[in-house]
Design a protein around this motif. Structure first.
Motif, PDB file in Angstrom:
ATOM      1  N   VAL A  90       0.828  -1.210   0.000  1.00  0.00           N
ATOM      2  CA  VAL A  90       0.000   0.000   0.000  1.00  0.00           C
ATOM      3  C   VAL A  90       0.864   1.262   0.000  1.00  0.00           C
ATOM      4  CG1 VAL A  90      -1.617   1.349   1.397  1.00  0.00           C
ATOM      5  CG2 VAL A  90      -2.003  -1.087   1.048  1.00  0.00           C
ATOM      6  N   ILE A  91       1.973   1.221   0.724  1.00  0.00           N
ATOM      7  CA  ILE A  91       2.856   2.397   0.796  1.00  0.00           C
ATOM      8  C   ILE A  91       3.909   2.374  -0.300  1.00  0.00           C
ATOM      9  CG2 ILE A  91       4.576   3.586   2.203  1.00  0.00           C
ATOM     10  CD1 ILE A  91       3.105   2.647   4.675  1.00  0.00           C
ATOM     11  N   GLY A  92       4.556   1.237  -0.498  1.00  0.00           N
ATOM     12  CA  GLY A  92       5.716   1.174  -1.374  1.00  0.00           C
ATOM     13  C   GLY A  92       5.411   1.284  -2.854  1.00  0.00           C
ATOM     14  N   VAL A  93       4.338   0.625  -3.331  1.00  0.00           N
ATOM     15  CA  VAL A  93       4.056   0.624  -4.767  1.00  0.00           C
ATOM     16  C   VAL A  93       3.654   2.010  -5.277  1.00  0.00           C
ATOM     17  CG1 VAL A  93       2.537  -0.295  -6.562  1.00  0.00           C
ATOM     18  CG2 VAL A  93       3.529  -1.840  -4.861  1.00  0.00           C
ATOM     19  N   PRO A  94       2.680   2.711  -4.639  1.00  0.00           N
ATOM     20  CA  PRO A  94       2.340   4.053  -5.150  1.00  0.00           C
ATOM     21  C   PRO A  94       3.507   5.033  -5.085  1.00  0.00           C
ATOM     22  CG  PRO A  94       0.622   3.241  -3.680  1.00  0.00           C
ATOM     23  CD  PRO A  94       1.777   2.317  -3.529  1.00  0.00           C
ATOM     24  N   LEU A  95       4.236   5.048  -3.954  1.00  0.00           N
ATOM     25  CA  LEU A  95       5.353   5.986  -3.840  1.00  0.00           C
ATOM     26  C   LEU A  95       6.468   5.647  -4.825  1.00  0.00           C
ATOM     27  CD1 LEU A  95       5.621   6.558   0.022  1.00  0.00           C
ATOM     28  CD2 LEU A  95       4.593   8.032  -1.715  1.00  0.00           C
ATOM     29  N   THR A 138      -0.121  -6.348  15.903  1.00  0.00           N
ATOM     30  CA  THR A 138      -0.353  -5.259  14.954  1.00  0.00           C
ATOM     31  C   THR A 138       0.793  -4.262  14.960  1.00  0.00           C
ATOM     32  OG1 THR A 138      -2.751  -5.493  15.188  1.00  0.00           O
ATOM     33  CG2 THR A 138      -1.928  -3.417  14.289  1.00  0.00           C
ATOM     34  N   ASN A 139       1.244  -3.866  16.131  1.00  0.00           N
ATOM     35  CA  ASN A 139       2.337  -2.897  16.210  1.00  0.00           C
ATOM     36  C   ASN A 139       3.641  -3.479  15.657  1.00  0.00           C
ATOM     37  OD1 ASN A 139       0.558  -1.150  17.397  1.00  0.00           O
ATOM     38  ND2 ASN A 139       1.241  -1.550  19.494  1.00  0.00           N
ATOM     39  N   ALA A 140       3.889  -4.746  15.957  1.00  0.00           N
ATOM     40  CA  ALA A 140       5.101  -5.381  15.450  1.00  0.00           C
ATOM     41  C   ALA A 140       5.085  -5.441  13.929  1.00  0.00           C
ATOM     42  CB  ALA A 140       5.252  -6.786  16.032  1.00  0.00           C
ATOM     43  N   MET A 141       3.934  -5.803  13.354  1.00  0.00           N
ATOM     44  CA  MET A 141       3.843  -5.891  11.891  1.00  0.00           C
ATOM     45  C   MET A 141       3.798  -4.520  11.234  1.00  0.00           C
ATOM     46  SD  MET A 141       4.278  -8.937  11.105  1.00  0.00           S
ATOM     47  CE  MET A 141       5.397  -8.976  12.522  1.00  0.00           C
ATOM     48  N   LEU A 142       3.334  -3.505  11.975  1.00  0.00           N
ATOM     49  CA  LEU A 142       3.434  -2.144  11.463  1.00  0.00           C
ATOM     50  C   LEU A 142       4.899  -1.765  11.290  1.00  0.00           C
ATOM     51  CD1 LEU A 142       2.308   0.648  10.736  1.00  0.00           C
ATOM     52  CD2 LEU A 142       2.261   1.180  13.188  1.00  0.00           C
ATOM     53  N   ALA A 143       5.704  -2.106  12.266  1.00  0.00           N
ATOM     54  CA  ALA A 143       7.135  -1.822  12.178  1.00  0.00           C
ATOM     55  C   ALA A 143       7.765  -2.580  11.014  1.00  0.00           C
ATOM     56  CB  ALA A 143       7.827  -2.198  13.483  1.00  0.00           C
ATOM     57  N   VAL A 144       7.430  -3.867  10.888  1.00  0.00           N
ATOM     58  CA  VAL A 144       7.989  -4.683   9.809  1.00  0.00           C
ATOM     59  C   VAL A 144       7.501  -4.186   8.453  1.00  0.00           C
ATOM     60  CG1 VAL A 144       8.092  -7.006   8.825  1.00  0.00           C
ATOM     61  CG2 VAL A 144       8.244  -6.694  11.302  1.00  0.00           C
ATOM     62  N   GLY A 145       6.207  -3.843   8.366  1.00  0.00           N
ATOM     63  CA  GLY A 145       5.636  -3.361   7.111  1.00  0.00           C
ATOM     64  C   GLY A 145       6.294  -2.083   6.636  1.00  0.00           C
ATOM     65  N   LEU A 146       6.603  -1.174   7.550  1.00  0.00           N
ATOM     66  CA  LEU A 146       7.276   0.065   7.167  1.00  0.00           C
ATOM     67  C   LEU A 146       8.686  -0.219   6.647  1.00  0.00           C
ATOM     68  CD1 LEU A 146       6.159   2.449  10.063  1.00  0.00           C
ATOM     69  CD2 LEU A 146       5.387   2.457   7.687  1.00  0.00           C
ATOM     70  N   LEU A 147       9.371  -1.173   7.264  1.00  0.00           N
ATOM     71  CA  LEU A 147      10.702  -1.549   6.774  1.00  0.00           C
ATOM     72  C   LEU A 147      10.617  -2.125   5.362  1.00  0.00           C
ATOM     73  CD1 LEU A 147      12.152  -3.249   9.972  1.00  0.00           C
ATOM     74  CD2 LEU A 147      12.649  -0.961   9.122  1.00  0.00           C
ATOM     75  N   PHE A 148       9.635  -2.982   5.135  1.00  0.00           N
ATOM     76  CA  PHE A 148       9.463  -3.554   3.806  1.00  0.00           C
ATOM     77  C   PHE A 148       9.040  -2.483   2.794  1.00  0.00           C
ATOM     78  CE2 PHE A 148       8.371  -8.067   5.537  1.00  0.00           C
ATOM     79  CZ  PHE A 148       9.706  -8.248   5.831  1.00  0.00           C
ATOM     80  N   ALA A 149       8.229  -1.518   3.229  1.00  0.00           N
ATOM     81  CA  ALA A 149       7.750  -0.468   2.328  1.00  0.00           C
ATOM     82  C   ALA A 149       8.915   0.344   1.765  1.00  0.00           C
ATOM     83  CB  ALA A 149       6.767   0.449   3.050  1.00  0.00           C
ATOM     84  N   VAL A 150       9.897   0.620   2.615  1.00  0.00           N
ATOM     85  CA  VAL A 150      11.071   1.379   2.159  1.00  0.00           C
ATOM     86  C   VAL A 150      11.786   0.623   1.047  1.00  0.00           C
ATOM     87  CG1 VAL A 150      13.334   2.250   2.847  1.00  0.00           C
ATOM     88  CG2 VAL A 150      11.371   2.572   4.360  1.00  0.00           C
ATOM     89  N   ARG A 151      11.944  -0.671   1.234  1.00  0.00           N
ATOM     90  CA  ARG A 151      12.614  -1.487   0.212  1.00  0.00           C
ATOM     91  C   ARG A 151      11.739  -1.662  -1.024  1.00  0.00           C
ATOM     92  NH1 ARG A 151      14.594  -2.065   4.909  1.00  0.00           N
ATOM     93  NH2 ARG A 151      16.717  -2.828   5.292  1.00  0.00           N
ATOM     94  N   MET A 152      10.425  -1.706  -0.822  1.00  0.00           N
ATOM     95  CA  MET A 152       9.517  -1.819  -1.959  1.00  0.00           C
ATOM     96  C   MET A 152       9.560  -0.555  -2.820  1.00  0.00           C
ATOM     97  SD  MET A 152       7.421  -3.873  -3.519  1.00  0.00           S
ATOM     98  CE  MET A 152       6.818  -5.095  -2.339  1.00  0.00           C
ATOM     99  N   ILE A 153       9.694   0.601  -2.190  1.00  0.00           N
ATOM    100  CA  ILE A 153       9.811   1.856  -2.942  1.00  0.00           C
ATOM    101  C   ILE A 153      11.018   1.792  -3.870  1.00  0.00           C
ATOM    102  CG2 ILE A 153      10.330   4.327  -2.741  1.00  0.00           C
ATOM    103  CD1 ILE A 153       8.701   4.327  -0.143  1.00  0.00           C
ATOM    104  N   ARG A 154      12.142   1.342  -3.325  1.00  0.00           N
ATOM    105  CA  ARG A 154      13.358   1.266  -4.137  1.00  0.00           C
ATOM    106  C   ARG A 154      13.181   0.263  -5.287  1.00  0.00           C
ATOM    107  NH1 ARG A 154      18.784   2.393  -3.829  1.00  0.00           N
ATOM    108  NH2 ARG A 154      18.552   3.427  -1.826  1.00  0.00           N
ATOM    109  N   LEU A 155      12.567  -0.889  -5.008  1.00  0.00           N
ATOM    110  CA  LEU A 155      12.350  -1.895  -6.052  1.00  0.00           C
ATOM    111  C   LEU A 155      11.453  -1.360  -7.159  1.00  0.00           C
ATOM    112  CD1 LEU A 155      12.421  -4.869  -7.124  1.00  0.00           C
ATOM    113  CD2 LEU A 155      10.358  -5.240  -5.744  1.00  0.00           C
ATOM    114  N   VAL A 156      10.295  -0.804  -6.772  1.00  0.00           N
ATOM    115  CA  VAL A 156       9.332  -0.318  -7.762  1.00  0.00           C
ATOM    116  C   VAL A 156       9.924   0.839  -8.558  1.00  0.00           C
ATOM    117  CG1 VAL A 156       7.088   0.806  -8.053  1.00  0.00           C
ATOM    118  CG2 VAL A 156       7.335  -1.104  -6.460  1.00  0.00           C
ATOM    119  N   ARG A 157      10.613   1.717  -7.886  1.00  0.00           N
ATOM    120  CA  ARG A 157      11.240   2.852  -8.575  1.00  0.00           C
ATOM    121  C   ARG A 157      12.206   2.377  -9.657  1.00  0.00           C
ATOM    122  NH1 ARG A 157      16.926   4.916  -8.324  1.00  0.00           N
ATOM    123  NH2 ARG A 157      16.796   7.111  -8.925  1.00  0.00           N
TER     124      ARG A 157
END
Length: 629
Positions: A90-95, A138-157
């Motif tokens: 949700v975060i990584g692909v659009p950004l 939920t909080n733990a996966m929020l932290a993990v999801g944000l870490l993955f989102a950063v890497r997803m941004i770089r991949l998609v970009r």
């Protein structure tokens, strides 16, 4: 016959086995309330029992049934992976799409933020988020999801940077599609393969991270069952019951391996599609102010009733020492009902001139002088948004690599209909019906069935016909054909050229035909402009150019044209088109010209009028007898 990715996937035994294991884990998670022999949180006096009839996998230190806890822990694991990967997508692909497609400051700022976040160890960021929000799934996966989102941004970009230079993306823009439409409809479907593969890998990583956090006590809290918390509890009792760590450890290991096998299978099956031909980036850049001299082309007479008028066009390439002129002082006119050729070697500026008309110049390349007039509107001064009403509707374009110009993720009929729906109020059904009519008109057999086919199911010649149909969808006044027959065999080339001539008569089109083949000019064009080193060196009607060339370069091109004699060795022109930094004073062709004199190397050579539409950039035109063809 092309094999689908699904067939390739199921033929991989490891991928298929991994998928079956994942389905079993999913079934166990969904059916846990019915499959579990006992309540996972109910304690008893049967402590630390080994596997047996009453408890198939034994009990833990509180007397709880290990099998029941294992089944309910699988639900927690899948939920954790889904939350983390979902947030990353949700975060990584659009950004990633935005920073990759728009580039410029979006890319610079976005990637600096990503670099800063990736410079910090992932676990530190995860622990920091959990410390602020508190422990819990939920909080733990929020932290993990944000870490993955950063890497997803770089991949998609990175994927977008590659895909945005594909011809089918330019074709979508030529159809007048807005930026976000191009991003969502054209680019996004073509990057799903790598994103899906990476998501599968992130899912397995999320399971491991969730298990680790729960093992450390900052993830899912007791008494909820997770594989990580079960391992943490088993560690304290492993000497009293050695079997206790095995069920959660095996479940975690098997699930992660299954996910990795599936990811590998997806990578291999999705990565064996049609190879794309490399090409130069093509995109419009913001105009920069050039300080290069523009040679006057006043000697070239204007053509009455021209649909397109290019006047003193200068196209510059950004360089450390200042912009370098790649196209200098070009004048070209195209009327409706005629085919005008632009011919020359590679590097002469033909394609740059054509792309400047559509506003598709590469970053760092821009129009820095002159005008590109279409019905008295200067296209070179329009914004990208304003050009959308021109591209596809008023001016169409046909590229030289048809299979690269078609979107591999869409059917051919849908791509033609898309242009109609963007520029007209046609419904989906009406647009598809019109697409079938256009395919029939350009000679595609069984057009109704072929409209449902994907580009890889078309041959090169049929694909070029489909591209021409797409360019004609909104009945434009002008068609730009950038070497439309280069990738085709001789027979198909002849058919496509005949089709272009038929369409000129039928639709009263004006066609600007870019080519390096003098034979195509002779067979197809009414008038022609010969370009060399970014300048028009000769212009005139085709009959005059072929019977009495007025520039040594034109004569050399004609001598190099095959004439049908078997075994004859064709003469070649020594040297090559000069590099932009090597262009000196005087005639740019002088180093390769056998007629050159000292006067040819002193000062700019003007384009001299020779009567009617004819002109030549040669001081010795009247003194040299060129070889007639």
């Amino acid at each position: 016959m092309n094999e689908s990715w699904r067939h390739r996937f199921v033929r991989d035994p490891f991928a298929l086995g991994g998928l079956i294991l994942l389905l079993l884990v999913l079934v166990a998670a969904l059916a846990a309330p019915w499959l579990a022999p006992a309540d996972p949180d109910t304690t008893s006096s049967d402590l630390l029992l080994g596997p047996g009839a009453g408890h198939l996998l034994g009990t833990d230190q509180h007397g709880r049934d290990v099998l029941s806890r294992l089944l309910f822990a699988s639900r927690t694991a899948l939920m954790a992976g889904g939350e983390a990967v979902g947030l990353a997508l949700v975060i990584g692909v659009p950004l990633g799409l935005i920073v990759g497609y728009f580039g410029g400051w979006w890319d610079r700022i976005g990637m600096r933020i990503v670099d800063a976040l990736m410079a910090v160890p992932a676990l530190i960021i995860a622990f920091a988020i959990i410390a602020v929000l508190g422990p819990g799934l939920t909080n733990a996966m929020l932290a993990v999801g944000l870490l993955f989102a950063v890497r997803m941004i770089r991949l998609v970009r990175g994927i977008v940077l590659s895909l945005r230079e594909e011809l089918y993306v330019d074709a979508a823009r030529l159809g007048g599609a807005p930026r976000f439409y191009v991003m969502g409809r054209t680019i996004l479907p073509n990057m799903l393969g790598p994103v899906i593969v990476q998501s599968a890998l992130y899912f397995s990583a999320a399971l491991l991270i969730e298990a680790m956090l729960s093992f450390l006590g900052v993830g899912v809290q007791i008494p909820n069952a997770t594989w990580g918390s079960m391992l943490a509890e088993a560690r304290a009792e492993q000497f009293n019951q050695p079997f206790l760590p095995f069920p959660p450890a095996i479940a975690l290991t098997v699930t992660v391996l299954a996910l990795n096998f599936v990811a590998d299978g997806l990578r291999d099956s999705l990565g064996k599609g049609n190879a794309k031909s490399p090409r130069k980036p093509r995109r419009r850049a913001a105009a920069a102010q050039a300080t290069v001299p523009v040679t006057s082309t006043a000697g070239l007479a204007a053509v009455d009733g021209a649909e397109l008028r290019i006047r003193d066009l200068v196209i510059s390439v950004a360089a450390p020492g200042g912009p370098l002129p790649a196209v200098r002082g070009v004048n070209i006119d195209v009327r409706r009902g005629e085919i005008v050729g632009v011919v020359g070697e590679s590097g002469s500026g033909k394609s740059l001139t054509a792309l400047s008309i559509m506003g598709l110049l590469a970053p760092g390349v821009s129009v820095t002088g002159g005008q590109v007039l279409h019905q008295q509107v200067d296209l070179a001064s329009l914004s990208d948004k304003q050009m959308r009403s021109i591209r596809g509707k008023r001016i169409g374009m046909v590229f030289q690599e048809p299979l690269s110009a078609l979107n591999p993720a869409m059917t051919v009929g849908a791509q033609i209909a898309e242009t109609l729906r963007i520029h007209t109020k046609a419904s989906r059904k009406e647009a598809l019906s019109r697409a079938v009519e256009l395919l029939d008109r350009v000679g595609v057999p069984d057009p109704e069935a072929r409209a449902k086919d994907f580009p890889h199911q078309f041959s090169g010649g049929m694909a070029q016909r489909a591209v021409i149909a797409m360019a004609l969808a909104c009945e434009p006044e002008l068609l730009i054909a950038d070497e439309p027959t280069t990738a085709l065999d001789v027979t198909t080339q002849k058919q496509v050229l005949d089709l272009l001539q038929e369409l000129v008569d039928e639709f009263d089109l004006g066609v600007l035909l870019i080519t390096h083949d003098m034979g195509i000019v002779a067979e197809t064009c009414d008038r022609a402009y010969v370009m060399y080193a970014g300048q028009v060196v000769e212009a005139g009607d085709v009959v005059g150019i072929f019977t009495r060339p007025r520039h040594p370069y034109t004569a050399a091109l004609l001598r190099s044209t095959p004439r049908g004699a078997v075994g004859d060795r064709l003469p070649t022109l020594p040297g090559r088109v000069p590099n932009l930094v090597d262009i000196g004073a005087g005639c740019t062709f002088a180093p390769r010209c056998s007629f050159a004199q000292d006067s040819c190397r002193q000062g700019e050579i003007p384009l001299l009028a020779l009567g009617g539409p004819s002109a030549s950039r040669c001081l010795l035109t009247d003194q040299i007898k060129m070889e007639a063809v």
